[in-house]
Scaffold this motif. Structure first.
Motif, mmCIF file in Angstrom:
data_model
loop_
_atom_site.group_PDB
_atom_site.id
_atom_site.type_symbol
_atom_site.label_atom_id
_atom_site.label_comp_id
_atom_site.label_asym_id
_atom_site.label_seq_id
_atom_site.Cartn_x
_atom_site.Cartn_y
_atom_site.Cartn_z
ATOM 1 N N GLY A 117 0.834 -1.188 0.000
ATOM 2 C CA GLY A 117 0.000 0.000 0.000
ATOM 3 C C GLY A 117 0.872 1.243 0.000
ATOM 4 O O GLY A 117 1.850 1.309 0.744
ATOM 5 N N HIS A 118 0.535 2.207 -0.839
ATOM 6 C CA HIS A 118 1.345 3.423 -0.950
ATOM 7 C C HIS A 118 0.551 4.465 -1.711
ATOM 8 O O HIS A 118 -0.548 4.188 -2.208
ATOM 9 C CB HIS A 118 2.665 3.130 -1.681
ATOM 10 C CG HIS A 118 2.469 2.561 -3.051
ATOM 11 N ND1 HIS A 118 2.296 3.350 -4.173
ATOM 12 C CD2 HIS A 118 2.379 1.267 -3.490
ATOM 13 C CE1 HIS A 118 2.116 2.587 -5.231
ATOM 14 N NE2 HIS A 118 2.161 1.309 -4.850
ATOM 15 N N VAL A 138 9.243 7.046 -0.098
ATOM 16 C CA VAL A 138 7.927 6.424 0.034
ATOM 17 C C VAL A 138 7.248 6.973 1.284
ATOM 18 O O VAL A 138 7.775 6.844 2.395
ATOM 19 C CB VAL A 138 8.028 4.890 0.140
ATOM 20 C CG1 VAL A 138 6.627 4.277 0.247
ATOM 21 C CG2 VAL A 138 8.759 4.320 -1.070
ATOM 22 N N LEU A 139 6.089 7.566 1.099
ATOM 23 C CA LEU A 139 5.283 8.018 2.219
ATOM 24 C C LEU A 139 4.383 6.873 2.667
ATOM 25 O O LEU A 139 4.003 6.033 1.863
ATOM 26 C CB LEU A 139 4.430 9.223 1.817
ATOM 27 C CG LEU A 139 5.181 10.488 1.395
ATOM 28 C CD1 LEU A 139 4.198 11.553 0.920
ATOM 29 C CD2 LEU A 139 6.012 11.022 2.558
ATOM 30 N N MET A 140 4.067 6.859 3.934
ATOM 31 C CA MET A 140 3.157 5.870 4.518
ATOM 32 C C MET A 140 3.856 4.536 4.832
ATOM 33 O O MET A 140 4.717 4.078 4.096
ATOM 34 C CB MET A 140 1.940 5.589 3.627
ATOM 35 C CG MET A 140 1.237 6.828 3.121
ATOM 36 S SD MET A 140 0.598 7.819 4.496
ATOM 37 C CE MET A 140 -0.170 9.167 3.583
ATOM 38 N N THR A 141 3.438 3.946 5.928
ATOM 39 C CA THR A 141 3.935 2.614 6.320
ATOM 40 C C THR A 141 2.756 1.780 6.818
ATOM 41 O O THR A 141 2.841 1.087 7.827
ATOM 42 C CB THR A 141 4.994 2.731 7.437
ATOM 43 O OG1 THR A 141 4.476 3.552 8.507
ATOM 44 C CG2 THR A 141 6.282 3.326 6.914
ATOM 45 N N HIS A 142 1.643 1.856 6.116
ATOM 46 C CA HIS A 142 0.431 1.196 6.593
ATOM 47 C C HIS A 142 0.285 -0.237 6.112
ATOM 48 O O HIS A 142 -0.551 -0.973 6.625
ATOM 49 C CB HIS A 142 -0.810 2.007 6.188
ATOM 50 C CG HIS A 142 -0.879 2.354 4.736
ATOM 51 N ND1 HIS A 142 -0.152 3.393 4.189
ATOM 52 C CD2 HIS A 142 -1.586 1.821 3.721
ATOM 53 C CE1 HIS A 142 -0.417 3.469 2.891
ATOM 54 N NE2 HIS A 142 -1.270 2.526 2.583
ATOM 55 N N PHE A 143 1.140 -0.673 5.129
ATOM 56 C CA PHE A 143 0.978 -2.020 4.565
ATOM 57 C C PHE A 143 2.258 -2.378 3.816
ATOM 58 O O PHE A 143 2.346 -2.199 2.612
ATOM 59 C CB PHE A 143 -0.239 -2.004 3.632
ATOM 60 C CG PHE A 143 -0.708 -3.349 3.135
ATOM 61 C CD1 PHE A 143 -0.254 -4.536 3.670
ATOM 62 C CD2 PHE A 143 -1.654 -3.409 2.107
ATOM 63 C CE1 PHE A 143 -0.702 -5.756 3.196
ATOM 64 C CE2 PHE A 143 -2.115 -4.619 1.624
ATOM 65 C CZ PHE A 143 -1.649 -5.797 2.170
ATOM 66 N N TYR A 144 3.253 -2.895 4.527
ATOM 67 C CA TYR A 144 4.554 -3.147 3.902
ATOM 68 C C TYR A 144 5.238 -4.354 4.543
ATOM 69 O O TYR A 144 4.847 -4.811 5.616
ATOM 70 C CB TYR A 144 5.448 -1.915 4.025
ATOM 71 C CG TYR A 144 6.025 -1.688 5.409
ATOM 72 C CD1 TYR A 144 7.340 -2.040 5.709
ATOM 73 C CD2 TYR A 144 5.255 -1.130 6.427
ATOM 74 C CE1 TYR A 144 7.864 -1.836 6.977
ATOM 75 C CE2 TYR A 144 5.773 -0.924 7.696
ATOM 76 C CZ TYR A 144 7.081 -1.283 7.970
ATOM 77 O OH TYR A 144 7.602 -1.095 9.229
ATOM 78 N N ALA A 145 6.267 -4.846 3.858
ATOM 79 C CA ALA A 145 7.025 -5.988 4.355
ATOM 80 C C ALA A 145 8.516 -5.667 4.328
ATOM 81 O O ALA A 145 8.979 -4.863 3.517
ATOM 82 C CB ALA A 145 6.738 -7.233 3.508
ATOM 83 N N VAL A 146 9.252 -6.318 5.229
ATOM 84 C CA VAL A 146 10.709 -6.147 5.308
ATOM 85 C C VAL A 146 11.360 -7.517 5.332
ATOM 86 O O VAL A 146 10.893 -8.424 6.024
ATOM 87 C CB VAL A 146 11.126 -5.359 6.570
ATOM 88 C CG1 VAL A 146 12.632 -5.094 6.558
ATOM 89 C CG2 VAL A 146 10.367 -4.055 6.689
ATOM 90 N N ASN A 147 12.442 -7.662 4.574
ATOM 91 C CA ASN A 147 13.185 -8.914 4.498
ATOM 92 C C ASN A 147 14.301 -8.920 5.542
ATOM 93 O O ASN A 147 14.927 -7.889 5.807
ATOM 94 C CB ASN A 147 13.785 -9.068 3.097
ATOM 95 C CG ASN A 147 14.225 -10.485 2.805
ATOM 96 O OD1 ASN A 147 14.948 -11.104 3.577
ATOM 97 N ND2 ASN A 147 13.786 -11.013 1.679
#
Length: 247
Positions: A117-118, A138-147
């Motif tokens: 989401g972005h 990138v604005l927003m951190t409402h729907f993200y993944a990190v490796n």
């Protein structure tokens, strides 16, 4: 394979006092095929510090600490990756149908961040869901993944930034999305992918980061919450009608 099968853990951040957000969040997650599952899909109690400690506000600092705590917990448990949701996320209905395609792309890619989401404008947006490389902020951190490949570097950067003075050239106290963008700029080898089209956005809700004057007045806050709830209902109805029209 679905997203919940691909990622090691899914965390949804929710401030315990925001029961209103938690209720809608659980509905969003259920609709997206992400029901709470012990040790797999969990609510992470958001951190609420006593002071802003140099950050733009207490809520901003708490958000920063919450994301950082999740990353540290994921590293401590040896997780390969983690998907993070914020409690004001609204997940697009298309997510359920396209997630298998996105997982196939993730399985074939070397990635570090994935923003499902972005609000960023992408050069190539087609009707077919895809993950596109992206190097901008990138604005927003409402729907993200990190490796996990970047856990050590990212955690070290965030911990250092937390204790530096505001405006420090190497990164100081800031919003978590700004911190991630700063980190990515300083580490150009980090691979960031954005979903095209975006599959999530921030729902209309009273903010705990930068509350306006309405949200600092109890009576007006209750009225504003009713208005926002009505807006969410309208948005959901529009999404349902749109979904039915395409079936």
């Amino acid at each position: 394979m679905q997203i919940k099968d691909y990622v090691d853990r899914i965390y949804a951040i929710n401030l315990p006092s925001r029961r209103d957000r938690r209720q809608i969040l659980l509905q969003e997650m259920e609709s997206a095929g992400l029901p709470l599952t012990p040790s797999k899909i969990e609510i992470f109690p958001a951190i609420r510090p006593d002071t802003a400690a140099g950050f733009p506000g207490i809520g901003v600092y708490g958000c920063f600490l919450s994301h950082l705590a999740i990353l540290k917990q994921a590293r401590a448990e040896g997780l390969a990756n983690v998907l993070i949701l914020e409690d004001d996320v609204s997940i697009d209905d298309r997510f359920v149908a396209v997630q298998r395609v996105l997982v196939e792309q993730l399985q074939q890619a070397a990635w570090d961040f994935v923003y499902f989401g972005h609000i960023e404008a992408l050069a190539d947006v087609s009707s077919q869901a895809s993950l596109q490389p992206y190097s901008g902020r990138v604005l927003m951190t409402h729907f993200y993944a990190v490796n996990a490949r970047i856990f050590d570097r990212l955690i070290a950067f965030l911990e250092a930034a937390e204790h530096r003075p505001a405006g420090h050239p190497d990164g100081g106290p800031m919003y978590i999305d700004g911190a991630y963008s700063f980190f990515r700029e300083r580490n150009p080898d980090v691979v960031t992918l954005l979903a095209s089209p975006s599959l999530g956005w921030q729902r209309s809700s009273r903010s705990d980061l930068t509350p306006g004057w309405v949200d600092r007045t109890p009576i007006l806050t209750q009225f504003a919450d009713l208005v926002r709830a009505g807006k969410v209902w309208v948005e959901n109805q529009q999404r349902r009608r749109k979904k039915l029209s395409t079936q």
